[in-house]
Design a protein around this motif. Sequence first.
Motif, PDB file in Angstrom:
ATOM      1  N   GLU A 283       0.897  -1.276   0.062  1.00 59.47           N
ATOM      2  CA  GLU A 283       0.014   0.151  -0.065  1.00 59.47           C
ATOM      3  C   GLU A 283       0.951   1.261  -0.069  1.00 59.47           C
ATOM      4  O   GLU A 283       1.889   1.129   0.592  1.00 59.47           O
ATOM      5  CB  GLU A 283      -0.985  -0.190   1.260  1.00 59.47           C
ATOM      6  CG  GLU A 283      -0.525  -0.259   2.418  1.00 59.47           C
ATOM      7  CD  GLU A 283      -0.004   1.121   3.297  1.00 59.47           C
ATOM      8  OE1 GLU A 283      -0.495   2.101   2.772  1.00 59.47           O
ATOM      9  OE2 GLU A 283       0.804   1.037   4.101  1.00 59.47           O
TER      10      GLU A 283
ATOM     11  N   GLU B 149      -1.557   8.566   5.623  1.00 60.81           N
ATOM     12  CA  GLU B 149      -2.749   8.750   6.602  1.00 60.81           C
ATOM     13  C   GLU B 149      -3.482  10.138   6.298  1.00 60.81           C
ATOM     14  O   GLU B 149      -2.562  11.026   6.011  1.00 60.81           O
ATOM     15  CB  GLU B 149      -2.253   8.603   8.161  1.00 60.81           C
ATOM     16  CG  GLU B 149      -1.697   7.451   8.207  1.00 60.81           C
ATOM     17  CD  GLU B 149      -1.204   7.149   9.901  1.00 60.81           C
ATOM     18  OE1 GLU B 149      -1.688   7.984  10.662  1.00 60.81           O
ATOM     19  OE2 GLU B 149      -0.395   6.391  10.135  1.00 60.81           O
TER      20      GLU B 149
ATOM     21  N   LYS C 191       8.191  -1.118  -2.288  1.00 59.75           N
ATOM     22  CA  LYS C 191       7.351  -0.701  -1.011  1.00 59.75           C
ATOM     23  C   LYS C 191       8.515   0.123  -0.295  1.00 59.75           C
ATOM     24  O   LYS C 191       8.496   1.318   0.246  1.00 59.75           O
ATOM     25  CB  LYS C 191       6.701  -1.654  -0.426  1.00 59.75           C
ATOM     26  CG  LYS C 191       6.180  -1.118   1.257  1.00 59.75           C
ATOM     27  CD  LYS C 191       5.282   0.010   1.034  1.00 59.75           C
ATOM     28  CE  LYS C 191       4.860   0.765   2.356  1.00 59.75           C
ATOM     29  NZ  LYS C 191       3.812   1.658   2.560  1.00 59.75           N
TER      30      LYS C 191
HETATM   31  C1  UGA Z   1       3.908   7.279   4.165  1.00 62.34           C
HETATM   32  C2  UGA Z   1       4.049   7.503   2.551  1.00 62.34           C
HETATM   33  O1  UGA Z   1       4.029   8.624   2.143  1.00 62.34           O
HETATM   34  C3  UGA Z   1       2.831   6.613   2.091  1.00 62.34           C
HETATM   35  O2  UGA Z   1       3.215   6.437   0.459  1.00 62.34           O
HETATM   36  C4  UGA Z   1       3.289   5.187   2.735  1.00 62.34           C
HETATM   37  O3  UGA Z   1       1.718   4.275   2.148  1.00 62.34           O
HETATM   38  C5  UGA Z   1       2.846   5.160   4.092  1.00 62.34           C
HETATM   39  O4  UGA Z   1       3.916   5.946   4.696  1.00 62.34           O
HETATM   40  C6  UGA Z   1       2.885   3.853   4.716  1.00 62.34           C
HETATM   41  O5  UGA Z   1       4.138   3.233   4.529  1.00 62.34           O
HETATM   42  O6  UGA Z   1       2.081   3.136   5.351  1.00 62.34           O
HETATM   43  P1  UGA Z   1       2.335   8.625   6.032  1.00 62.34           P
HETATM   44  O7  UGA Z   1       3.274   8.197   6.958  1.00 62.34           O
HETATM   45  O8  UGA Z   1       1.047   8.472   6.326  1.00 62.34           O
HETATM   46  O9  UGA Z   1       2.466   7.742   4.607  1.00 62.34           O
HETATM   47  O10 UGA Z   1       2.592  10.136   5.964  1.00 62.34           O
HETATM   48  P2  UGA Z   1       3.440  10.952   5.003  1.00 62.34           P
HETATM   49  O11 UGA Z   1       2.405  12.184   4.403  1.00 62.34           O
HETATM   50  O12 UGA Z   1       4.139  10.333   4.070  1.00 62.34           O
HETATM   51  O13 UGA Z   1       4.368  12.081   5.884  1.00 62.34           O
HETATM   52  C7  UGA Z   1       5.198  11.376   6.820  1.00 62.34           C
HETATM   53  C8  UGA Z   1       6.113  12.275   7.690  1.00 62.34           C
HETATM   54  O14 UGA Z   1       6.993  12.817   6.751  1.00 62.34           O
HETATM   55  C9  UGA Z   1       5.510  13.278   8.319  1.00 62.34           C
HETATM   56  O15 UGA Z   1       6.005  13.433   9.854  1.00 62.34           O
HETATM   57  C10 UGA Z   1       5.457  14.519   7.547  1.00 62.34           C
HETATM   58  O16 UGA Z   1       5.203  15.766   8.185  1.00 62.34           O
HETATM   59  C11 UGA Z   1       6.785  14.594   6.919  1.00 62.34           C
HETATM   60  N1  UGA Z   1       6.869  15.145   5.762  1.00 62.34           N
HETATM   61  C12 UGA Z   1       6.252  14.978   4.777  1.00 62.34           C
HETATM   62  C13 UGA Z   1       7.883  16.369   5.629  1.00 62.34           C
HETATM   63  O17 UGA Z   1       8.479  16.454   6.689  1.00 62.34           O
HETATM   64  N2  UGA Z   1       8.177  16.887   4.538  1.00 62.34           N
HETATM   65  C14 UGA Z   1       7.528  16.688   3.661  1.00 62.34           C
HETATM   66  O18 UGA Z   1       7.682  17.213   2.315  1.00 62.34           O
HETATM   67  C15 UGA Z   1       6.618  15.564   3.385  1.00 62.34           C
END
Ligand code: UGA
Length: 446
Positions: free
Chosen positions: A129, A133, A202
């Motif tokens: 996946e 979130e 993944k």
């Molecule tokens: C992440 C991946 O984006 C999904 O594709 C993947 O399916 C998921 O993990 C998983 O393995 O289940 P998620 O953990 O929900 O999704 O959150 P993200 O939106 O990716 O953000 C992760 C972290 O990175 C957050 O703490 C966010 O604040 C940080 N982030 C994100 C940054 O600091 N800078 C950015 O530009 C983007």
Amino acid sequence: MGHRVLCVDNDEARVKTLRDGGVPIFEDHLPELLAKHRGKGVDFTTDLGSAVEASEAVFIAVGTPQGDTGAADLSYVEAVVSGIARHINGYKVIVEKSTVPVYTNEWISRVLHRHGVDAQHFDVVSNPEFLREGTAIIDFLHPDRIVVGAGNERSADLLRRIYQPLVEGSYYNQPGALPGACSASRPAKLLVTSAQSSEIIKHASNAFLALKISFINAVGNLAEAVDADIEDIAAGMGLDRRIGPGFLRAGLGYGGSCFPKDVAAFHWVAQQRGVNFELLQEIRKINETQKDIFFNKVLSALWTLRGKRLAALGLAFKGDTDDIRDSPAIDIIKRLLEAGATIAAYDPAAIERAKATIPPSAKLRYAEDIYDAAKDADAVLILTDWKEFAEIDLARLNAAVRFPIVIDGRNLYKPQQMLDHGFTYVSVGRPASYLAQQGKPRSLAL
Ligand code: UGA
């Protein structure tokens, strides 16, 4: 999409909540979708056996937490596979949806064999996946790609049938279809690979996204040292189509239940195979340092912390979720409390979950809203990128605080805008803007 789905969990309370119409997590669109399909297309049960017997495909979506060595702990996967084995009553495709290290597909097959399941009666397919979130529903229905790692055509075909409405596009013309990037004329893409390749896709995707974040954070630290602006730099880099603008937001580093554990698990896999992949360790180190750097920014803006009153805006690991697992915000709040600060914390969704980890105390109060948190604060800290925090009424905020200092770990404001509203503003990867005179103008203080 027209399928019948039986959701199994061994947590009776959770199953009951879902059956009774509750939704145990904060996720956009999920309450409406469950309300529409509950008791029709989707049911909830603790009875694994009858669910397996009734199904053609069995998706394993249990947790794979980080173990002591950095490796993923696969004991929940093993337990559920043993449970499935006892109820295989015909050909089934067992689908790995949990994030697992390469070769888990082989281990699942081995466990099924050990339990006496005939090889004719199952195939194991990897179908990772890529959902974030907070936007999981739209990410699922409008994916950049669907990856199916299958060892033969029979099992790949079943997965193709499952995703057919998205891949052929019929879903997007349905009444009530949720809009997004895909459409009937631009449907989702499905890529079939070997199971090993799919498992690595993944881990490598998550590690690469984490790499982008750590990279931009490291560049941000350099930008600060030379009076450059990381927002301009990220915009300039992101315009290059080969780099792309996504995941170049500098801040407190990544948190959550995926990136930290997946980067560690991927590194462990490489180590096990004798492959040098120390880059993954660097990604993690930069990410950790990012929180230290922010803590030091708070220190240098306030000099000492003992007895200082701080407003902490944000508890969740990112906006649009109530998830606080590995949240940089929680980590920073804990450090500030240890350093003697008093904190009023606010988050639009994560307060209840946070209370279980850091209970309210004489030093920590959970506030009603942004302005309640900011009341008499020596500084306001922005720790999570909620939209609500990017739209603060700055005049009202200024009237609430004791000293107009905002330390923004998510770069939600332009420095000039904060100066114009009478704030000293410290952010990430940009020069700090200090008010000429630190005190609050008398008129605002009243
Ligand atoms: C992440 C991946 O984006 C999904 O594709 C993947 O399916 C998921 O993990 C998983 O393995 O289940 P998620 O953990 O929900 O999704 O959150 P993200 O939106 O990716 O953000 C992760 C972290 O990175 C957050 O703490 C966010 O604040 C940080 N982030 C994100 C940054 O600091 N800078 C950015 O530009 C983007």
